[in-house]
Design a protein around this motif. Structure first.
Motif, PDB file in Angstrom:
ATOM      1  N   MET A  55      17.289   8.873  -0.237  1.00 58.24           N
ATOM      2  CA  MET A  55      16.461   7.775  -0.759  1.00 58.24           C
ATOM      3  C   MET A  55      16.719   7.613  -2.263  1.00 58.24           C
ATOM      4  N   TRP A  56      16.930   6.381  -2.693  1.00 63.72           N
ATOM      5  CA  TRP A  56      17.242   6.140  -4.082  1.00 63.72           C
ATOM      6  C   TRP A  56      15.989   6.208  -4.951  1.00 63.72           C
ATOM      7  N   ASN A  57      16.227   6.450  -6.236  1.00 66.78           N
ATOM      8  CA  ASN A  57      15.135   6.479  -7.199  1.00 66.78           C
ATOM      9  C   ASN A  57      15.398   5.471  -8.306  1.00 66.78           C
ATOM     10  N   VAL A  58      14.391   4.713  -8.660  1.00 62.88           N
ATOM     11  CA  VAL A  58      14.464   3.783  -9.782  1.00 62.88           C
ATOM     12  C   VAL A  58      14.154   4.565 -11.054  1.00 62.88           C
ATOM     13  N   LYS A  59      14.986   4.412 -12.080  1.00 58.10           N
ATOM     14  CA  LYS A  59      14.825   5.188 -13.305  1.00 58.10           C
ATOM     15  C   LYS A  59      14.281   4.371 -14.469  1.00 58.10           C
ATOM     16  N   ASN A  60      14.211   3.059 -14.309  1.00 61.74           N
ATOM     17  CA  ASN A  60      13.680   2.185 -15.363  1.00 61.74           C
ATOM     18  C   ASN A  60      12.181   1.981 -15.127  1.00 61.74           C
ATOM     19  N   LYS A  61      11.369   2.392 -16.094  1.00 59.92           N
ATOM     20  CA  LYS A  61       9.916   2.353 -15.887  1.00 59.92           C
ATOM     21  C   LYS A  61       9.380   0.930 -15.768  1.00 59.92           C
ATOM     22  N   TYR A  62      10.069  -0.030 -16.331  1.00 63.59           N
ATOM     23  CA  TYR A  62       9.581  -1.412 -16.246  1.00 63.59           C
ATOM     24  C   TYR A  62       9.872  -2.023 -14.874  1.00 63.59           C
ATOM     25  N   ILE A  63      10.946  -1.594 -14.234  1.00 68.98           N
ATOM     26  CA  ILE A  63      11.204  -2.022 -12.857  1.00 68.98           C
ATOM     27  C   ILE A  63      10.154  -1.411 -11.926  1.00 68.98           C
ATOM     28  N   VAL A  64       9.827  -0.136 -12.166  1.00 69.65           N
ATOM     29  CA  VAL A  64       8.768   0.510 -11.393  1.00 69.65           C
ATOM     30  C   VAL A  64       7.446  -0.220 -11.602  1.00 69.65           C
ATOM     31  N   LEU A  65       7.186  -0.619 -12.837  1.00 68.65           N
ATOM     32  CA  LEU A  65       5.958  -1.355 -13.137  1.00 68.65           C
ATOM     33  C   LEU A  65       5.879  -2.641 -12.316  1.00 68.65           C
ATOM     34  N   VAL A  66       6.986  -3.385 -12.271  1.00 68.65           N
ATOM     35  CA  VAL A  66       7.020  -4.633 -11.501  1.00 68.65           C
ATOM     36  C   VAL A  66       6.796  -4.357 -10.013  1.00 68.65           C
ATOM     37  N   GLY A  67       7.474  -3.342  -9.481  1.00 70.78           N
ATOM     38  CA  GLY A  67       7.340  -3.021  -8.065  1.00 70.78           C
ATOM     39  C   GLY A  67       5.927  -2.607  -7.687  1.00 70.78           C
ATOM     40  N   ALA A  68       5.335  -1.739  -8.506  1.00 72.80           N
ATOM     41  CA  ALA A  68       3.987  -1.259  -8.223  1.00 72.80           C
ATOM     42  C   ALA A  68       2.969  -2.390  -8.299  1.00 72.80           C
ATOM     43  N   LEU A  69       3.112  -3.248  -9.312  1.00 70.89           N
ATOM     44  CA  LEU A  69       2.156  -4.349  -9.473  1.00 70.89           C
ATOM     45  C   LEU A  69       2.354  -5.426  -8.411  1.00 70.89           C
ATOM     46  N   LEU A  70       3.588  -5.590  -7.911  1.00 58.55           N
ATOM     47  CA  LEU A  70       3.821  -6.545  -6.824  1.00 58.55           C
ATOM     48  C   LEU A  70       3.038  -6.123  -5.580  1.00 58.55           C
ATOM     49  N   ALA A  71       3.096  -4.840  -5.263  1.00 58.12           N
ATOM     50  CA  ALA A  71       2.326  -4.343  -4.119  1.00 58.12           C
ATOM     51  C   ALA A  71       0.835  -4.480  -4.373  1.00 58.12           C
ATOM     52  N   GLN A  72       0.422  -4.178  -5.603  1.00 62.37           N
ATOM     53  CA  GLN A  72      -1.007  -4.224  -5.944  1.00 62.37           C
ATOM     54  C   GLN A  72      -1.568  -5.637  -5.864  1.00 62.37           C
ATOM     55  N   VAL A  73      -0.828  -6.613  -6.360  1.00 59.37           N
ATOM     56  CA  VAL A  73      -1.339  -7.982  -6.359  1.00 59.37           C
ATOM     57  C   VAL A  73      -1.444  -8.523  -4.937  1.00 59.37           C
ATOM     58  N   THR A  74      -0.600  -8.032  -4.037  1.00 58.46           N
ATOM     59  CA  THR A  74      -0.604  -8.535  -2.667  1.00 58.46           C
ATOM     60  C   THR A  74      -1.898  -8.196  -1.938  1.00 58.46           C
ATOM     61  N   ILE A  75      -2.410  -6.982  -2.153  1.00 59.10           N
ATOM     62  CA  ILE A  75      -3.645  -6.589  -1.461  1.00 59.10           C
ATOM     63  C   ILE A  75      -4.878  -7.250  -2.072  1.00 59.10           C
ATOM     64  N   ALA A  76      -4.683  -8.012  -3.160  1.00 56.11           N
ATOM     65  CA  ALA A  76      -5.802  -8.752  -3.752  1.00 56.11           C
ATOM     66  C   ALA A  76      -6.308  -9.854  -2.835  1.00 56.11           C
ATOM     67  N   GLY A  77      -5.545 -10.149  -1.773  1.00 57.39           N
ATOM     68  CA  GLY A  77      -6.035 -11.095  -0.779  1.00 57.39           C
ATOM     69  C   GLY A  77      -7.381 -10.680  -0.218  1.00 57.39           C
ATOM     70  N   LEU A  78      -7.677  -9.383  -0.269  1.00 60.20           N
ATOM     71  CA  LEU A  78      -8.982  -8.888   0.185  1.00 60.20           C
ATOM     72  C   LEU A  78     -10.127  -9.567  -0.544  1.00 60.20           C
ATOM     73  N   TYR A  79      -9.959  -9.776  -1.863  1.00 60.74           N
ATOM     74  CA  TYR A  79     -11.030 -10.346  -2.677  1.00 60.74           C
ATOM     75  C   TYR A  79     -11.198 -11.853  -2.465  1.00 60.74           C
ATOM     76  N   ALA A  80     -10.269 -12.464  -1.759  1.00 61.06           N
ATOM     77  CA  ALA A  80     -10.405 -13.892  -1.442  1.00 61.06           C
ATOM     78  C   ALA A  80     -10.979 -14.091  -0.042  1.00 61.06           C
ATOM     79  N   TRP A  81     -11.583 -13.037   0.496  1.00 61.35           N
ATOM     80  CA  TRP A  81     -12.101 -13.103   1.861  1.00 61.35           C
ATOM     81  C   TRP A  81     -13.112 -14.229   2.061  1.00 61.35           C
ATOM     82  N   SER A  82     -13.902 -14.543   1.043  1.00 61.07           N
ATOM     83  CA  SER A  82     -14.958 -15.540   1.232  1.00 61.07           C
ATOM     84  C   SER A  82     -14.390 -16.888   1.675  1.00 61.07           C
ATOM     85  N   VAL A  83     -13.117 -17.175   1.362  1.00 57.72           N
ATOM     86  CA  VAL A  83     -12.494 -18.411   1.849  1.00 57.72           C
ATOM     87  C   VAL A  83     -12.367 -18.348   3.372  1.00 57.72           C
ATOM     88  N   PHE A  84     -11.916 -17.214   3.878  1.00 58.67           N
ATOM     89  CA  PHE A  84     -11.866 -17.028   5.327  1.00 58.67           C
ATOM     90  C   PHE A  84     -13.269 -17.024   5.928  1.00 58.67           C
TER      91      PHE A  84
END
Length: 392
Positions: A1-30
């Motif tokens: 398994m590869w490892n990313v060594k640039n901390k800013y790429i890791v930052l983007v990847g981690a925040l991409l996953a984090q922002v996706t689960i924010a759909g939970l907070y938009a539940w009231s629309v559903f």
């Protein structure tokens, strides 16, 4: 398994996953769509969200140790399967009970597996800016609901609730999986992970301290109002302030902005002013706002200020409690330790809906929530935080 060594790429990847689960907070629309489309009651429409929040917190008991021992990538992949798969299965749900299982159980667990990863991982990549990076991570989670409110609303203009959940599930799975491929611990962390520092606490050691027990109760009492207001924002606008549907829908965006900015600003302020001091300020904002909602909500300007205040306080809590856990109990078992502290959040998710069902109205629930937050504020004077030179 590869490892990313640039901390800013890791930052983007981690925040991409984090922002996706924010759909939970938009539940009231559903939730509103389910009431209109299927004739469900308000409690039936909000319970999947409350259950998901509870399972979200409970699942961190499993995801936290997994991240500590195996790193964030495997937990993120599990989160992609659970959250995306839960939404896809929810698209086939025809009864509230089916939705409680697919959305409440599976999506809630998926959020829990994703949520701990950016918190635990990014602190290791940016150790000198713990408050800010924690605030950034949780602000993306809170603010992402603005994006998903619009995404879900757009889906609902072209298809029904089931079709919208199917689309959201497929998109969410792809985004979280992409984030997982870009997220890993620093290259030298494996060596450091085996070394327990002098001021590091294992989860068992943390549980024996009075500071943990007080912190846990504070967290529980602090987030009850924010969870309720963010999860039922549209309903609160309609029932408490008498807003029309368009104005009530707009509250979701206002609260998301306040929630996200508060998380970011509170985290940054904690690096400067001390985490406990900023935490006390969040309690004060929350208590004042709740009493204003209870007695002055007929005045539209006060209503908007008050719900914004609850969101600001809530955002502060979600940035400050993980920061405080890290600075007081260390990084050695941070994901596991915060997973246990986070169970207070899960109890709060159920407490809010329980209060609403017992009191019969949002207004009475706000009063009881204000009293609970006042107790939490009092408890904040019973603990002390480490000096800057003692932190890990």
């Amino acid at each position: 398994m590869w490892n990313v060594k640039n901390k800013y790429i890791v930052l983007v990847g981690a925040l991409l996953a984090q922002v996706t689960i924010a759909g939970l907070y938009a539940w009231s629309v559903f939730g509103v769509a389910l009431q209109n489309e299927r004739g469900w009651g308000s409690n039936e429409a909000i319970l999947p969200y409350s259950l998901a929040q509870f399972i979200f917190a409970l699942s961190t008991l499993a995801s936290g140790p997994l991240v500590d021992r195996k790193g964030p990538r495997i937990a993120l992949v599990a989160g992609a399967v659970l959250y995306g798969g839960g939404l896809i299965l929810s698209s086939f749900a025809t009864t509230p009970e089916m939705l409680y299982l697919s959305y409440g159980l599976l999506c809630g667990a998926g959020v829990g597996f994703v949520y701990v990863c950016p918190l635990a991982t990014l602190i290791k990549w940016f150790p000198t800016h713990r408050g800010f990076i924690t605030g950034l991570s949780v602000s993306v989670f809170g603010g992402g609901s603005i994006i998903f409110r619009n995404v879900i609303s757009s889906y609902l203009t072209t298809t029904d609730v089931s079709g919208s959940m199917l689309k959201l599930g497929l998109v969410s799975f792809a985004l979280i999986l992409t984030g997982a491929m870009l997220t890993n611990n620093p290259p030298d962390y494996i060596k450091k992970a085996a070394e327990k520092g002098e001021r590091d606490f294992t989860t068992g050691e943390m549980m024996k301290t009075s500071k943990f027990r007080i912190l846990w109760i504070m967290y529980w009492l602090a987030v009850i109002p924010g969870l309720l207001v963010l999860g039922a924002a549209k309903n609160i606008g309609l029932e408490v302030a008498g807003l029309d549907i368009a104005a009530a829908s707009g509250i979701i965006a206002i609260l998301a902005i306040c929630n996200a900015l508060s998380r970011l600003i509170s985290g940054a302020l904690s690096d400067k002013l001390g985490t406990l001091n900023v935490l006390k300020g969040s309690f004060i904002i929350t208590i004042v706002s709740l009493f204003a909602l209870s007695f002055l909500a007929d005045y539209k300007a006060i209503f908007y200020l008050a719900v914004s205040g609850v969101a600001i306080g809530y955002g502060g809590f979600l940035a400050l409690f993980p920061t405080f856990t890290n600075q007081e109990f260390g990084s050695f078992r941070y994901a596991s330790n915060y997973g246990l502290v986070y169970q207070a959040y899960g109890l709060a998710a159920l407490s809010g809906i329980f209060l609403k069902s017992m009191t019969g109205s949002f207004t009475n629930t706000f009063i009881f929530s204000a009293l609970a937050a006042s107790v939490g504020f009092g408890l904040s004077f019973m603990i002390k935080e480490r000096n800057a030179d003692q932190r890990i």
